[in-house]
Scaffold this active site. Structure first.
Site: not given
Length: 434
Positions: A126, A128, A130
């Site tokens: 995704n 960012c 994580e």
């Protein structure tokens, strides 16, 4: 998150993509280093860049796939060779200059992937980083405020582990329900999300919790706290997922995973010396009853929600303890809530001291009016060396099933070599990305 894999012929263009002003400014980019890259890197051998269309034409697996053999690459698929050390150094240089690209490590991402044997590697994340995801999967995230787990007894701060366990269970149930009540924009996303029921329960308020407990972020005690908080998060959310599987059923693709063989999607499980909870019992429960969700924990950046909760974000140290805000009504100071509490307790809270901290970049270091014991504990992102930022991430990663969004802050006097060493340290310490 724009991702290109290290073997792609356009990889150097991709690395330099954000050097032009105004290009991809609000877009994260990362290089995905496939597992074989590191062999070429260690042996200092030319690294082949491959044409994906020709690999597909020959029905040849991509680097990182289950049956990929670098010794048997079709010759016509090799477009060029690159020095692997130069490739990584160039990525580090541009990141030093522009903050991107980040790095993702395919072997670390897939080492405990319980679907790898059936579906091959996860190749993307995704925005960012994580949540490593297969195509069409979604990230369904929620975060627990660790600072809200602090109780004050006789003036001493104590972390309430029982309340934390109870909160984990409620937060997990909420996220699992979201999968069913959510409206999906595409049928493929709905099918992918419901077939494995991935959720990402994480935390925020870590820095403020450590401030309250009097524990420096970058200390052995700090890393032990991060380890325990992460272990509890994953253990109790997985245990609750087993309980829910008993009444609502396990996720649809359970039999296409290695859960049934006793494997677990978390690195810490394979290091028994780190256990503080009964992971053998949890594994046996999963084999007996199944589990409702394929993976359960993830530490997101929590930029907006941590502001709403008035606490520190994600796994991060506070970037500034005090900063000045100028609005039409005048000037006021944003102050870390725990610092404000402790300054008031000591009779040190006033506009003069707040201005000094704000003018000092939000750090307490070097301000003579601040007691040394506060300076020792209230460290900011730039008071902490970059290797301790990475260590905090790698310690949490031992017990987080998916991944962690973490900013590695460096002062402006570092060199591109520092960024290069940070990338190598992150990879070798088990981080899934940086």
């Amino acid at each position: 998150m724009g991702i290109l894999e290290s073997w792609h012929p356009d990889i150097l263009k991709f690395i330099h993509a954000k050097e032009k002003e105004g290009v991809l400014e609000n877009f994260n980019i990362s290089v995905m280093f496939e597992p074989n890259f590191w062999k070429y890197y260690e042996e200092n051998k030319p690294y082949p860049l491959l044409n994906p269309r020709i690999l597909r034409k020959h029905n040849y697996p991509l680097p990182g796939d289950l049956n990929y053999d670098p010794e048997k690459i079709p010759k016509e698929a090799i477009v060029n060779y690159v020095d692997p050390k130069q490739l990584l150094s160039e990525a580090a240089y541009v990141a030093w200059e522009k903050a991107d690209p980040g790095c993702l490590f395919m072997d670390n991402i897939n080492r405990r992937n319980v679907q790898y044997k059936y579906r091959g590697p996860i190749r993307a994340t995704n925005p960012c980083g994580e949540q490593p995801l297969y195509p069409y999967e979604s990230c369904n995230l929620g975060s627990i405020n660790l600072y809200a787990m602090i109780d004050f007894k006789d003036g001493k701060a104590v972390f309430n582990w029982e309340r934390y366990i109870e909160t984990i269970k409620w937060a997990y149930r909420f996220l699992d329900n979201v999968i069913d009540v959510n409206k999906y924009p595409l049928k493929e996303i709905e099918e992918a999300s419901k077939s494995i029921r991935r959720v990402g329960l994480g935390f925020m308020g870590l820095a403020d919790a450590l401030f309250a407990l009097g524990i420096p972020y970058s200390s052995e005690e700090g890393f032990k706290f991060i380890l325990k908080v992460s272990e509890y998060l994953t253990y109790y959310s997985m245990l609750e997922s087993v309980e829910r599987a008993k009444t609502r059923g396990k996720f649809q693709k359970y039999n296409e995973t290695t859960y049934k063989d006793g494997e677990m999607p978390v690195e810490g499980y394979y290091h028994r010396e780190l256990w503080t909870l009964d992971w053998e019992y949890l594994r046996d429960q999963i084999i007996k009853y199944g589990i409702r969700n394929i993976e359960l924990t993830s530490v997101a950046p929590t930029g907006s929600i941590s502001m709403l909760a008035d606490t520190s974000s994600g796994i991060e140290p506070q970037y500034a303890l005090v900063y000045e805000k100028r609005v039409t009504a005048g000037v006021y100071y944003y102050v870390d809530p725990e610092l404000e509490r402790q300054l008031k307790e000591r009779g040190l809270y006033n506009d003069e001291i707040l201005k000094k901290i704000s003018d000092n970049g939000g750090s307490l270091l070097g301000i003579k009016e601040i007691p040394d014991d506060l300076k020792l504990v209230f460290l900011t992102a730039l008071d902490i060396p970059w290797w301790d930022h990475i260590r905090a991430q790698s310690v949490a990663q031992l017990w987080v099933t998916t991944s962690i969004s973490k900013t590695i802050n460096m002062p402006n006097w570092v060199t591109p070599e520092d960024v290069l060493y940070a990338y190598l340290f992150a990879y070798r310490s088990g981080c899934k990305g940086i």
